[in-house]
Design a protein around this motif. Structure first.
Motif, PDB file in Angstrom:
ATOM      1  N   ALA A  15       3.553 -12.136   4.597  1.00  0.00           N
ATOM      2  CA  ALA A  15       2.602 -11.116   4.152  1.00  0.00           C
ATOM      3  C   ALA A  15       1.222 -11.722   3.942  1.00  0.00           C
ATOM      4  O   ALA A  15       0.204 -11.105   4.294  1.00  0.00           O
ATOM      5  N   ALA A  16       1.161 -12.930   3.394  1.00  0.00           N
ATOM      6  CA  ALA A  16      -0.132 -13.580   3.164  1.00  0.00           C
ATOM      7  C   ALA A  16      -0.829 -13.894   4.488  1.00  0.00           C
ATOM      8  O   ALA A  16      -2.034 -13.661   4.635  1.00  0.00           O
ATOM      9  N   ILE A  17      -0.080 -14.400   5.448  1.00  0.00           N
ATOM     10  CA  ILE A  17      -0.659 -14.693   6.759  1.00  0.00           C
ATOM     11  C   ILE A  17      -1.133 -13.402   7.430  1.00  0.00           C
ATOM     12  O   ILE A  17      -2.212 -13.357   8.026  1.00  0.00           O
ATOM     13  N   LEU A  18      -0.352 -12.353   7.303  1.00  0.00           N
ATOM     14  CA  LEU A  18      -0.747 -11.060   7.860  1.00  0.00           C
ATOM     15  C   LEU A  18      -2.001 -10.522   7.179  1.00  0.00           C
ATOM     16  O   LEU A  18      -2.882  -9.961   7.834  1.00  0.00           O
ATOM     17  N   ASN A  19      -2.117 -10.731   5.883  1.00  0.00           N
ATOM     18  CA  ASN A  19      -3.315 -10.288   5.168  1.00  0.00           C
ATOM     19  C   ASN A  19      -4.549 -11.068   5.609  1.00  0.00           C
ATOM     20  O   ASN A  19      -5.634 -10.496   5.714  1.00  0.00           O
ATOM     21  N   ILE A  20      -4.397 -12.351   5.865  1.00  0.00           N
ATOM     22  CA  ILE A  20      -5.517 -13.155   6.360  1.00  0.00           C
ATOM     23  C   ILE A  20      -5.940 -12.653   7.742  1.00  0.00           C
ATOM     24  O   ILE A  20      -7.138 -12.517   8.028  1.00  0.00           O
ATOM     25  N   LEU A  21      -4.976 -12.339   8.582  1.00  0.00           N
ATOM     26  CA  LEU A  21      -5.288 -11.794   9.901  1.00  0.00           C
ATOM     27  C   LEU A  21      -5.983 -10.435   9.794  1.00  0.00           C
ATOM     28  O   LEU A  21      -6.937 -10.155  10.529  1.00  0.00           O
ATOM     29  N   LEU A  22      -5.527  -9.604   8.873  1.00  0.00           N
ATOM     30  CA  LEU A  22      -6.178  -8.306   8.659  1.00  0.00           C
ATOM     31  C   LEU A  22      -7.611  -8.488   8.181  1.00  0.00           C
ATOM     32  O   LEU A  22      -8.508  -7.751   8.599  1.00  0.00           O
ATOM     33  N   TRP A  23      -7.841  -9.474   7.321  1.00  0.00           N
ATOM     34  CA  TRP A  23      -9.191  -9.742   6.849  1.00  0.00           C
ATOM     35  C   TRP A  23     -10.101 -10.156   8.008  1.00  0.00           C
ATOM     36  O   TRP A  23     -11.237  -9.698   8.102  1.00  0.00           O
ATOM     37  N   LEU A  24      -9.579 -11.009   8.885  1.00  0.00           N
ATOM     38  CA  LEU A  24     -10.359 -11.437  10.048  1.00  0.00           C
ATOM     39  C   LEU A  24     -10.692 -10.257  10.958  1.00  0.00           C
ATOM     40  O   LEU A  24     -11.822 -10.117  11.425  1.00  0.00           O
ATOM     41  N   ILE A  25      -9.707  -9.404  11.208  1.00  0.00           N
ATOM     42  CA  ILE A  25      -9.922  -8.234  12.063  1.00  0.00           C
ATOM     43  C   ILE A  25     -10.920  -7.277  11.418  1.00  0.00           C
ATOM     44  O   ILE A  25     -11.831  -6.776  12.078  1.00  0.00           O
ATOM     45  N   LEU A  26     -10.763  -7.041  10.118  1.00  0.00           N
ATOM     46  CA  LEU A  26     -11.649  -6.113   9.405  1.00  0.00           C
ATOM     47  C   LEU A  26     -13.099  -6.563   9.455  1.00  0.00           C
ATOM     48  O   LEU A  26     -14.007  -5.750   9.639  1.00  0.00           O
ATOM     49  N   ASN A  27     -13.329  -7.857   9.324  1.00  0.00           N
ATOM     50  CA  ASN A  27     -14.705  -8.336   9.206  1.00  0.00           C
ATOM     51  C   ASN A  27     -15.335  -8.802  10.504  1.00  0.00           C
ATOM     52  O   ASN A  27     -16.559  -8.734  10.635  1.00  0.00           O
ATOM     53  N   TYR A  80      -6.658   1.348  -1.535  1.00  0.00           N
ATOM     54  CA  TYR A  80      -7.770   1.981  -0.814  1.00  0.00           C
ATOM     55  C   TYR A  80      -7.512   1.952   0.692  1.00  0.00           C
ATOM     56  O   TYR A  80      -7.711   2.954   1.382  1.00  0.00           O
ATOM     57  N   LEU A  81      -7.063   0.814   1.213  1.00  0.00           N
ATOM     58  CA  LEU A  81      -6.845   0.688   2.651  1.00  0.00           C
ATOM     59  C   LEU A  81      -5.634   1.487   3.135  1.00  0.00           C
ATOM     60  O   LEU A  81      -5.575   1.874   4.299  1.00  0.00           O
ATOM     61  N   VAL A  82      -4.682   1.749   2.250  1.00  0.00           N
ATOM     62  CA  VAL A  82      -3.534   2.584   2.624  1.00  0.00           C
ATOM     63  C   VAL A  82      -3.998   3.993   2.978  1.00  0.00           C
ATOM     64  O   VAL A  82      -3.420   4.649   3.839  1.00  0.00           O
ATOM     65  N   LEU A  83      -5.065   4.424   2.364  1.00  0.00           N
ATOM     66  CA  LEU A  83      -5.560   5.785   2.600  1.00  0.00           C
ATOM     67  C   LEU A  83      -6.439   5.900   3.837  1.00  0.00           C
ATOM     68  O   LEU A  83      -6.909   6.991   4.153  1.00  0.00           O
ATOM     69  N   THR A  84      -6.678   4.808   4.534  1.00  0.00           N
ATOM     70  CA  THR A  84      -7.467   4.859   5.763  1.00  0.00           C
ATOM     71  C   THR A  84      -6.543   5.038   6.960  1.00  0.00           C
ATOM     72  O   THR A  84      -5.492   4.416   7.023  1.00  0.00           O
ATOM     73  N   PRO A  85      -6.912   5.865   7.901  1.00  0.00           N
ATOM     74  CA  PRO A  85      -6.054   6.063   9.082  1.00  0.00           C
ATOM     75  C   PRO A  85      -6.330   4.990  10.143  1.00  0.00           C
ATOM     76  O   PRO A  85      -6.987   5.239  11.138  1.00  0.00           O
ATOM     77  N   SER A  86      -5.860   3.794   9.875  1.00  0.00           N
ATOM     78  CA  SER A  86      -6.093   2.698  10.818  1.00  0.00           C
ATOM     79  C   SER A  86      -5.034   1.618  10.629  1.00  0.00           C
ATOM     80  O   SER A  86      -4.110   1.769   9.834  1.00  0.00           O
ATOM     81  N   ILE A  87      -5.216   0.536  11.338  1.00  0.00           N
ATOM     82  CA  ILE A  87      -4.300  -0.596  11.238  1.00  0.00           C
ATOM     83  C   ILE A  87      -4.327  -1.225   9.849  1.00  0.00           C
ATOM     84  O   ILE A  87      -3.387  -1.886   9.434  1.00  0.00           O
ATOM     85  N   ALA A  91      -2.262  -3.401   4.908  1.00  0.00           N
ATOM     86  CA  ALA A  91      -2.613  -4.131   3.689  1.00  0.00           C
ATOM     87  C   ALA A  91      -1.790  -3.635   2.500  1.00  0.00           C
ATOM     88  O   ALA A  91      -1.431  -4.413   1.619  1.00  0.00           O
ATOM     89  N   GLY A  92      -1.477  -2.367   2.464  1.00  0.00           N
ATOM     90  CA  GLY A  92      -0.620  -1.839   1.403  1.00  0.00           C
ATOM     91  C   GLY A  92       0.793  -2.377   1.491  1.00  0.00           C
ATOM     92  O   GLY A  92       1.422  -2.676   0.476  1.00  0.00           O
ATOM     93  N   VAL A  93       1.274  -2.530   2.703  1.00  0.00           N
ATOM     94  CA  VAL A  93       2.616  -3.083   2.908  1.00  0.00           C
ATOM     95  C   VAL A  93       2.641  -4.548   2.491  1.00  0.00           C
ATOM     96  O   VAL A  93       3.590  -4.999   1.826  1.00  0.00           O
ATOM     97  N   THR A  94       1.614  -5.299   2.859  1.00  0.00           N
ATOM     98  CA  THR A  94       1.594  -6.716   2.495  1.00  0.00           C
ATOM     99  C   THR A  94       1.519  -6.893   0.982  1.00  0.00           C
ATOM    100  O   THR A  94       2.140  -7.799   0.430  1.00  0.00           O
ATOM    101  N   CYS A  95       0.791  -6.020   0.318  1.00  0.00           N
ATOM    102  CA  CYS A  95       0.725  -6.077  -1.136  1.00  0.00           C
ATOM    103  C   CYS A  95       2.109  -5.828  -1.744  1.00  0.00           C
ATOM    104  O   CYS A  95       2.529  -6.517  -2.676  1.00  0.00           O
ATOM    105  N   LEU A  96       2.810  -4.871  -1.214  1.00  0.00           N
ATOM    106  CA  LEU A  96       4.169  -4.589  -1.678  1.00  0.00           C
ATOM    107  C   LEU A  96       5.098  -5.768  -1.392  1.00  0.00           C
ATOM    108  O   LEU A  96       5.979  -6.086  -2.197  1.00  0.00           O
ATOM    109  N   LEU A  97       4.889  -6.436  -0.273  1.00  0.00           N
ATOM    110  CA  LEU A  97       5.705  -7.607   0.051  1.00  0.00           C
ATOM    111  C   LEU A  97       5.449  -8.764  -0.911  1.00  0.00           C
ATOM    112  O   LEU A  97       6.355  -9.556  -1.180  1.00  0.00           O
TER     113      LEU A  97
END
Length: 108
Positions: A15-27, A80-87, A91-97
């Motif tokens: 989940a942490a690695i996935l969150n880092i990847l999401l951060w890279l994609i987001l920014n 906040y990101l769970v409520l966005t209609p995108s990839i 982030a909500g799933v990774t937080c739960l993980l």
């Protein structure tokens, strides 16, 4: 059964690695953001990237309370990101993980 529980502990690191990847994609790879906006980069760094690094660090040291801190730290932006209609709903799933990993490491 014990082998499955040991394997499930790794979900925090995944989940942490996935969150880092999401951060890279987001920014850096998101066509819908203004890449010159430095405030967004800093905010998401503080709310997505750093908790992911803390989660990896917590897993390496087997400190479940640090995983709980990672969960609580990333919870607001993840909701906040769970409520966005995108990839970025992931982030909500990774937080739960993070929470699930905290509970599994805390049991052992």
């Amino acid at each position: 059964m014990i082998l499955i529980i040991k394997a499930l502990k790794y979900i925090g690191v995944i989940a942490a690695i996935l969150n880092i990847l999401l951060w890279l994609i987001l920014n850096f790879f998101n066509p819908y953001t203004n890449h010159s906006e430095f405030g967004l980069l800093i905010m998401t760094f503080l709310m997505l990237f750093l908790p992911a690094c803390l989660a990896i660090f917590a897993f390496l040291l087997s400190k479940p309370f640090l995983l709980c801190i990672s969960f609580l730290w990333s919870l607001p932006i993840s909701l906040y990101l769970v409520l966005t209609p995108s990839i970025f709903e992931i982030a909500g799933v990774t937080c739960l993980l993070y929470l699930i990993s905290y509970l599994l490491i805390g049991k052992s």
